[in-house]
Design an enzyme around this catalytic site. Structure first.
Site, PDB file in Angstrom:
ATOM      1  CE  LYS A  65      -4.198  -1.851   2.064  1.00 34.64           C
ATOM      2  NZ  LYS A  65      -5.272  -1.701   3.027  1.00 34.64           N
ATOM      3  CG  ASP A 101      -8.391   0.522   3.121  1.00 34.60           C
ATOM      4  OD1 ASP A 101      -9.239  -0.288   2.705  1.00 34.60           O
ATOM      5  OD2 ASP A 101      -7.162   0.297   3.114  1.00 34.60           O
TER       6      ASP A 101
HETATM    7  P1  NAP Z   1      -0.482  -3.299  10.726  1.00 36.27           P
HETATM    8  O1  NAP Z   1      -0.049  -2.198   9.819  1.00 36.27           O
HETATM    9  O2  NAP Z   1       0.418  -4.445  11.018  1.00 36.27           O
HETATM   10  O3  NAP Z   1      -0.907  -2.592  12.095  1.00 36.27           O
HETATM   11  C1  NAP Z   1      -1.289  -3.283  13.242  1.00 36.27           C
HETATM   12  C2  NAP Z   1      -0.795  -2.475  14.449  1.00 36.27           C
HETATM   13  O4  NAP Z   1      -1.292  -3.071  15.642  1.00 36.27           O
HETATM   14  C3  NAP Z   1       0.739  -2.450  14.561  1.00 36.27           C
HETATM   15  O5  NAP Z   1       1.161  -1.142  14.793  1.00 36.27           O
HETATM   16  C4  NAP Z   1       0.979  -3.367  15.756  1.00 36.27           C
HETATM   17  O6  NAP Z   1       2.133  -3.008  16.512  1.00 36.27           O
HETATM   18  C5  NAP Z   1      -0.243  -3.104  16.600  1.00 36.27           C
HETATM   19  N1  NAP Z   1      -0.468  -4.145  17.594  1.00 36.27           N
HETATM   20  C6  NAP Z   1      -0.217  -5.464  17.499  1.00 36.27           C
HETATM   21  N2  NAP Z   1      -0.558  -6.083  18.645  1.00 36.27           N
HETATM   22  C7  NAP Z   1      -1.033  -5.135  19.485  1.00 36.27           C
HETATM   23  C8  NAP Z   1      -1.532  -5.142  20.808  1.00 36.27           C
HETATM   24  N3  NAP Z   1      -1.606  -6.268  21.508  1.00 36.27           N
HETATM   25  N4  NAP Z   1      -1.923  -3.975  21.364  1.00 36.27           N
HETATM   26  C9  NAP Z   1      -1.835  -2.832  20.671  1.00 36.27           C
HETATM   27  N5  NAP Z   1      -1.358  -2.749  19.411  1.00 36.27           N
HETATM   28  C10 NAP Z   1      -0.962  -3.893  18.827  1.00 36.27           C
HETATM   29  O7  NAP Z   1      -1.841  -3.957  10.188  1.00 36.27           O
HETATM   30  P2  NAP Z   1      -3.026  -3.223   9.395  1.00 36.27           P
HETATM   31  O8  NAP Z   1      -2.783  -3.335   7.936  1.00 36.27           O
HETATM   32  O9  NAP Z   1      -3.223  -1.891   9.986  1.00 36.27           O
HETATM   33  O10 NAP Z   1      -4.259  -4.188   9.724  1.00 36.27           O
HETATM   34  C11 NAP Z   1      -4.788  -4.303  11.035  1.00 36.27           C
HETATM   35  C12 NAP Z   1      -6.035  -5.197  10.999  1.00 36.27           C
HETATM   36  O11 NAP Z   1      -7.064  -4.546  10.256  1.00 36.27           O
HETATM   37  C13 NAP Z   1      -5.794  -6.539  10.311  1.00 36.27           C
HETATM   38  O12 NAP Z   1      -6.469  -7.547  11.017  1.00 36.27           O
HETATM   39  C14 NAP Z   1      -6.444  -6.365   8.958  1.00 36.27           C
HETATM   40  O13 NAP Z   1      -6.937  -7.580   8.418  1.00 36.27           O
HETATM   41  C15 NAP Z   1      -7.585  -5.417   9.288  1.00 36.27           C
HETATM   42  N6  NAP Z   1      -8.007  -4.618   8.124  1.00 36.27           N
HETATM   43  C16 NAP Z   1      -9.315  -4.685   7.765  1.00 36.27           C
HETATM   44  C17 NAP Z   1      -9.773  -3.939   6.681  1.00 36.27           C
HETATM   45  C18 NAP Z   1     -11.224  -4.021   6.292  1.00 36.27           C
HETATM   46  O14 NAP Z   1     -11.571  -3.607   5.183  1.00 36.27           O
HETATM   47  N7  NAP Z   1     -12.074  -4.510   7.161  1.00 36.27           N
HETATM   48  C19 NAP Z   1      -8.884  -3.111   5.975  1.00 36.27           C
HETATM   49  C20 NAP Z   1      -7.555  -3.043   6.384  1.00 36.27           C
HETATM   50  C21 NAP Z   1      -7.132  -3.821   7.469  1.00 36.27           C
HETATM   51  P3  NAP Z   1       3.534  -3.701  16.150  1.00 36.27           P
HETATM   52  O15 NAP Z   1       3.991  -3.083  14.891  1.00 36.27           O
HETATM   53  O16 NAP Z   1       4.378  -3.383  17.345  1.00 36.27           O
HETATM   54  O17 NAP Z   1       3.238  -5.175  16.014  1.00 36.27           O
END
Ligand code: NAP
Length: 277
Positions: A65, A101
């Site tokens: 992205k 998004d």
């Molecule tokens: P990402 O960039 O990896 O971000 C996730 C964040 O959460 C990271 O900063 C991570 O920190 C943090 N994290 C992990 N464990 C945690 C905890 N226990 N407490 C607090 N923070 C924590 O992932 P993303 O792309 O944003 O996606 C996140 C979720 O959203 C995924 O499950 C994805 O499938 C979902 N999503 C859904 C849609 C939709 O259309 N519904 C769209 C986009 C994403 P670290 O870097 O330290 O691990």
């Protein structure tokens, strides 16, 4: 035949092909939506070949992205602010980037769930890519306060600082602990971390913090009901998984590519059929 698709690595699990192919068929558009699973070293060559290959549009997912941005001729204001592109349109050989998004999340929140974020107090778990899109959308709508907690505290601080630079009507705060989110005072709790996708994942919040004036929104859609959502359901607290956001970002991408109104009902039905329970 027109070609569209999803670019990612991995991308095979994506629900987007089924959703978009059903929409093309319903509108009698002679198009196919494919999966383009490309390794990082193939990215540049793939993006340079879109015009030659007759590819008119792409969705972009993990891990590209942000990485696609340098290859685009134009990037929408919103995508620039979020720092991520999830939709590319190819026209006259030029690649234009968008982020659906953020508006997809908002469309689902406001139109389908009836929650207007203006003036509301919001607790956001996560400061990664999805959290960034959600936070920008909420600031644009003039939420009153957004409290953000991420395990990586620097990430939360960086997001807060960027939001403060661009929006003045919303108070944005980076919290040092999950308790700092003060869910008791919020009307919207969002999980934007992947915690909840696995069975063994812990519940991140104190169950007692959920209350009847709260909407719990988990961006995860696989599984459809995470521990957090099942807790909310059992306590009679309003809740939503991420399927609605996935649907609405798909609807907006489809409309950017085709300039036609997307068949949202049909796309929703396909997502429900294809997503796991
Ligand atoms: P990402 O960039 O990896 O971000 C996730 C964040 O959460 C990271 O900063 C991570 O920190 C943090 N994290 C992990 N464990 C945690 C905890 N226990 N407490 C607090 N923070 C924590 O992932 P993303 O792309 O944003 O996606 C996140 C979720 O959203 C995924 O499950 C994805 O499938 C979902 N999503 C859904 C849609 C939709 O259309 N519904 C769209 C986009 C994403 P670290 O870097 O330290 O691990």
């Amino acid at each position: 035949m027109q070609i569209y698709g999803i670019l990612g690595y991995p991308a095979k699990h994506s629900l987007s092909p089924a959703m978009h192919n059903a929409a093309f068929a319903a509108l009698k558009i002679n198009a196919e939506y494919k999966i383009f699973e490309k390794k990082p070293e193939e990215l540049e060559a793939f993006l340079s070949s879109l015009n030659k290959e007759g590819i008119l549009g792409l969705n972009v997912t993990i891990p590209y992205k942000e990485k696609v941005i340098p290859f685009l001729s134009k990037v929408s204001q919103e995508a620039k602010l979020i720092g991520a592109v999830n939709t590319i349109k190819v026209s006259a050989g030029k690649l234009e980037g968008f982020n659906t998004d953020a508006p997809g999340f908002l469309k689902h929140l406001k139109e389908d769930l009836g929650f207007n974020p203006q003036g509301e107090v919001i607790s956001l778990i996560g400061a990664g890519g999805a959290a960034k899109a959600v936070a920008v959308a909420l600031c644009k709508e003039q939420a009153q306060t957004i409290r953000i907690y991420d395990l990586d505290k620097d990430k939360a601080k960086a997001l807060v600082s960027q939001l403060k630079d661009n929006f003045s009507s919303t108070q944005v705060l980076a919290m040092d602990s999950i308790e700092g989110l003060q869910i008791e005072d919020a009307t919207l709790l969002i999980n934007a971390t992947p915690i909840g996708m696995k069975n063994i994942d812990p519940l991140l919040i104190n169950p007692d913090s959920l209350h009847k004036n709260l909407l719990v929104y988990d961006l995860i859609y696989n599984p459809r009901e995470t521990k957090l959502l099942s807790l909310a359901k059992n306590k009679g607290v309003k809740n939503s998984n991420g399927l609605g956001m996935l649907l609405c970002q798909g609807v907006l991408s489809f409309e950017i590519w085709t300039n036609q109104k997307a068949p949202k009902g049909l796309m929703s039905q396909v997502l429900l059929e294809k997503s796991c329970c």
